[in-house]
Design a protein around this motif. Structure first.
Motif, mmCIF file in Angstrom:
data_model
loop_
_atom_site.group_PDB
_atom_site.id
_atom_site.type_symbol
_atom_site.label_atom_id
_atom_site.label_comp_id
_atom_site.label_asym_id
_atom_site.label_seq_id
_atom_site.Cartn_x
_atom_site.Cartn_y
_atom_site.Cartn_z
ATOM 1 N N PRO A 17 21.984 23.557 78.296
ATOM 2 C CA PRO A 17 21.251 24.609 79.017
ATOM 3 C C PRO A 17 21.538 24.534 80.517
ATOM 4 O O PRO A 17 21.904 23.473 81.017
ATOM 5 N N ASP A 18 21.371 25.674 81.211
ATOM 6 C CA ASP A 18 21.715 25.638 82.630
ATOM 7 C C ASP A 18 20.701 24.802 83.402
ATOM 8 O O ASP A 18 19.541 24.665 83.006
ATOM 9 N N PRO A 19 21.168 24.175 84.506
ATOM 10 C CA PRO A 19 20.328 23.209 85.228
ATOM 11 C C PRO A 19 19.009 23.813 85.734
ATOM 12 O O PRO A 19 17.980 23.141 85.716
ATOM 13 N N ALA A 20 19.042 25.090 86.143
ATOM 14 C CA ALA A 20 17.815 25.721 86.630
ATOM 15 C C ALA A 20 16.784 25.828 85.505
ATOM 16 O O ALA A 20 15.582 25.640 85.725
ATOM 17 N N LEU A 21 17.285 26.097 84.285
ATOM 18 C CA LEU A 21 16.380 26.170 83.133
ATOM 19 C C LEU A 21 15.802 24.789 82.819
ATOM 20 O O LEU A 21 14.612 24.649 82.531
ATOM 21 N N PHE B 225 14.957 33.356 81.968
ATOM 22 C CA PHE B 225 16.182 32.602 81.685
ATOM 23 C C PHE B 225 16.830 33.139 80.419
ATOM 24 O O PHE B 225 16.226 33.912 79.683
ATOM 25 N N ARG B 226 18.042 32.675 80.194
ATOM 26 C CA ARG B 226 18.794 33.125 79.027
ATOM 27 C C ARG B 226 19.582 31.962 78.446
ATOM 28 O O ARG B 226 20.104 31.113 79.176
ATOM 29 N N VAL B 227 19.661 31.935 77.102
ATOM 30 C CA VAL B 227 20.620 31.054 76.431
ATOM 31 C C VAL B 227 21.544 31.949 75.619
ATOM 32 O O VAL B 227 21.162 33.057 75.236
ATOM 33 N N GLY C 134 21.769 27.298 71.392
ATOM 34 C CA GLY C 134 21.335 27.127 72.778
ATOM 35 C C GLY C 134 19.826 26.970 72.870
ATOM 36 O O GLY C 134 19.310 26.150 73.649
#
Ligand SMILES: [Mg+2]
Length: 265
Positions: free
Chosen positions: A2-6, A239-241, A246
């Motif tokens: 997952p992206d770091p901001a998430l 947010f998005r996966v 994901g």
């Protein structure tokens, strides 16, 4: 990954004293398949949710358009997980599963009686029970009789103005309530008195959920929400996966962060 901001947002979310972790089922926990009856959750997602539900002050809910029975069977979920079915019209914590006011229950009984009259007057037409309404079917019968039956059923919407009438091909649905995932999520958060809500989903009905949580009348809880869209398409989520695997990764991260924070870490 997952992206770091998430992942940062997951840490913040998991540290709130009490939380609701809710997710859609199809297209979120379970990949979409051709035959809806073949739908099965990906490995890891239900396991993470079940472990989360065992943590203190942590409620887990599956929120789906499917009816309660199908949702229970396909997900394999059991208490203390909360199952919300039929877009919010069913809740596994209710004795009969239904989330209806007394007024709506009375209307459902009246609808049943009135529709019986319609089927008696129009041989071959038949009633399908839905959790929060009834559907009149006329497929396969004399077209004139069928059309008259559908007209008679739709006219019930004029007699009982609280009914939501949805005509279709050789079918008309009359519902006493349309709850919607957004309304259901905010009501559940309110009832549980949680500080923060996580919600993930992949579809139009989940967008109602993302929007409703952003506009939660409890403004502090709205500010603490964490919403995740699964897959592409325009979204009101924060947010998005990319896909269902994901989301499993995010749920595992929520579990780890929540376990740490409830251990006092
Ligand atoms: Mg879905």
């Amino acid at each position: 990954m997952p992206d770091p901001a998430l992942l940062d947002a997951v840490e913040v979310f998991a540290a709130h004293p009490s939380v609701l972790v809710a997710t859609d089922f199809d297209g979120a926990l379970a990949p979409l398949v051709l035959d809806p009856a073949d739908s099965r959750p990906l490995e890891g997602g239900m396991e993470a949710l079940t472990a989360l539900a065992d943590l203190p002050r942590t409620t887990v809910a599956l929120v789906s358009g499917r009816d309660l029975a199908a949702l229970r069977e396909l997900s394999g979920a059991a208490e203390p997980l909360v199952l919300v079915g039929s877009h919010g019209a069913e809740d596994s914590r209710r004795p009969d599963g239904l989330v209806l006011s007394q007024e709506q229950r009375d209307l459902l009984a009246t609808l049943e009686t009135d529709l019986r009259e319609v089927t008696e007057a129009h041989p071959g037409s038949r009633i399908e029970d839905k959790p929060a309404g009834r559907v009149l079917h006329t497929r396969g019968i004399d077209p004139q009789v069928g059309a008259a039956a559908l007209d008679a059923a739709a006219a019930l919407g004029e007699r009982h103005t609280a009914l939501v009438v949805t005509p279709g091909k050789e079918v008309v649905e009359l519902a006493v309530a349309h709850v919607g995932k957004g309304t259901a999520l905010v009501a559940l958060a309110e009832e549980l008195g949680v500080d923060a809500v996580f919600y993930a989903g992949d579809d139009v009905t989940d967008e109602q959920g993302f929007e409703a949580l952003a506009q939660d009348p409890d403004a502090a809880r709205a500010a603490r929400r964490l919403t995740v869209r699964v897959g592409d398409g325009e979204t009101a989520a924060q947010f998005r996966v990319a896909d269902e695997p994901g989301l499993v990764g995010v749920l595992r991260a929520v579990l780890q962060a929540r376990a740490r924070s409830s251990a006092g870490g």
